[in-house]
Write a protein that holds these residues in place. Sequence first.
Motif, PDB file in Angstrom:
ATOM      1  N   ARG A 189      41.654  -4.642  34.702  1.00  0.00           N
ATOM      2  CA  ARG A 189      42.982  -4.193  34.460  1.00  0.00           C
ATOM      3  C   ARG A 189      43.753  -4.470  35.649  1.00  0.00           C
ATOM      4  O   ARG A 189      43.198  -4.237  37.017  1.00  0.00           O
ATOM      5  CB  ARG A 189      43.130  -2.958  34.028  1.00  0.00           C
ATOM      6  N   PRO A 190      45.051  -5.052  35.546  1.00  0.00           N
ATOM      7  CA  PRO A 190      45.839  -5.310  37.088  1.00  0.00           C
ATOM      8  C   PRO A 190      46.112  -3.995  37.462  1.00  0.00           C
ATOM      9  O   PRO A 190      46.060  -3.118  36.734  1.00  0.00           O
ATOM     10  CB  PRO A 190      47.226  -5.939  36.396  1.00  0.00           C
ATOM     11  N   VAL A 191      46.094  -3.858  38.840  1.00  0.00           N
ATOM     12  CA  VAL A 191      46.818  -2.891  39.670  1.00  0.00           C
ATOM     13  C   VAL A 191      48.058  -3.023  40.577  1.00  0.00           C
ATOM     14  O   VAL A 191      48.154  -4.181  40.612  1.00  0.00           O
ATOM     15  CB  VAL A 191      45.580  -2.146  40.556  1.00  0.00           C
ATOM     16  N   SER A 192      48.790  -2.020  40.742  1.00  0.00           N
ATOM     17  CA  SER A 192      49.978  -2.370  41.718  1.00  0.00           C
ATOM     18  C   SER A 192      49.876  -1.691  42.984  1.00  0.00           C
ATOM     19  O   SER A 192      50.751  -1.848  43.700  1.00  0.00           O
ATOM     20  CB  SER A 192      51.108  -1.724  40.978  1.00  0.00           C
ATOM     21  N   ASN A 194      50.372  -1.639  34.112  1.00  0.00           N
ATOM     22  CA  ASN A 194      49.238  -2.133  34.583  1.00  0.00           C
ATOM     23  C   ASN A 194      48.131  -2.433  33.392  1.00  0.00           C
ATOM     24  O   ASN A 194      47.041  -2.217  33.454  1.00  0.00           O
ATOM     25  CB  ASN A 194      48.529  -1.186  35.659  1.00  0.00           C
TER      26      ASN A 194
END
Length: 312
Positions: free
Chosen positions: A111-114, A304
């Motif tokens: 999963r994307p993260v910031s 996210n």
Amino acid sequence: MAKLMRKMLLLARIESVAGTDSVPTAAAHAMLVRSTQPELITAEYVDRANIKPYFGNNSQLAAGIHREITFEMEIAGAGTAGGTPAFDCLLRACAFAASTPGGSPGEKQYRPVSDNIETVTLYAYLDGIRWKMLGCVGNVSMAFNAKGIPVFSFRFVGEYQAGADVALPSDADYSDFVAPVTVGKVWTPTFSIHGNTACMSSLSLDMANNAIYRDLVGCGGPLITDRKPTGTAVFELPSIATYAWDEAIKNSTVGALNFVHGRTAGNIVQIQCPAVTCNNASITDQDGIAMLSLGLSIQPLTGNDEIVITFS
């Protein structure tokens, strides 16, 4: 002596401290890539702009010195359901984090993260020359084209290190990389968008990470400052009764995208985008069949979660 483009090697390893050489080795960290394009040096060039009583160029000074590299990599699984794919470190440095969803040992999910984006050290070899890149972060896009091999396209930005004459390692090990399967009816069981299954010709997705090199007094380096994922899907034009795509675009209708490639455990890749709106529609001819090409704007639901990649 001429340098042969065929004799190239890329190594990658996650850094425990950003910008500190993690010392990847060919035996443990070789990346099976294609279309590799290292840059000798990346910089902005500042004209000195001095006034002289004759025509001609002024000298230039290099600023913001760093290095970039682009390459492609086949998309495949980890070899075992829930295992870690061999390119794990590259996805993590493109602002993804790995997890095991719901405690399921049969899945590895990205999963994307910031925040707290990890970095990698890259060593790029070209027939006796080695270039190091430290603190690397990057962007990744994905392409699934019918009758073709699915591929990741990576672009990384890293700290500049002077090149060196170093012999190519002879012990590169690619055994952790799984052979891909081609995109099509046999190996790609699922494509749906806004809840509608379709005969898909191609799907491309781009995380569109804003990976930059920042050069200030006292600080700077590679970093990711934003992402705005986009994509394109091409599939057979359905009837209005099946789904009125013109109305969906007009009304900015939000729907999910679900794509599954592969049928054998250990080599299944699923991509889920829960909130997609469509734009830039066009109709094209493919083998005499009307195909709908849609631009995709991929948005998060709670944050996210706009693109989830699962290997199983």
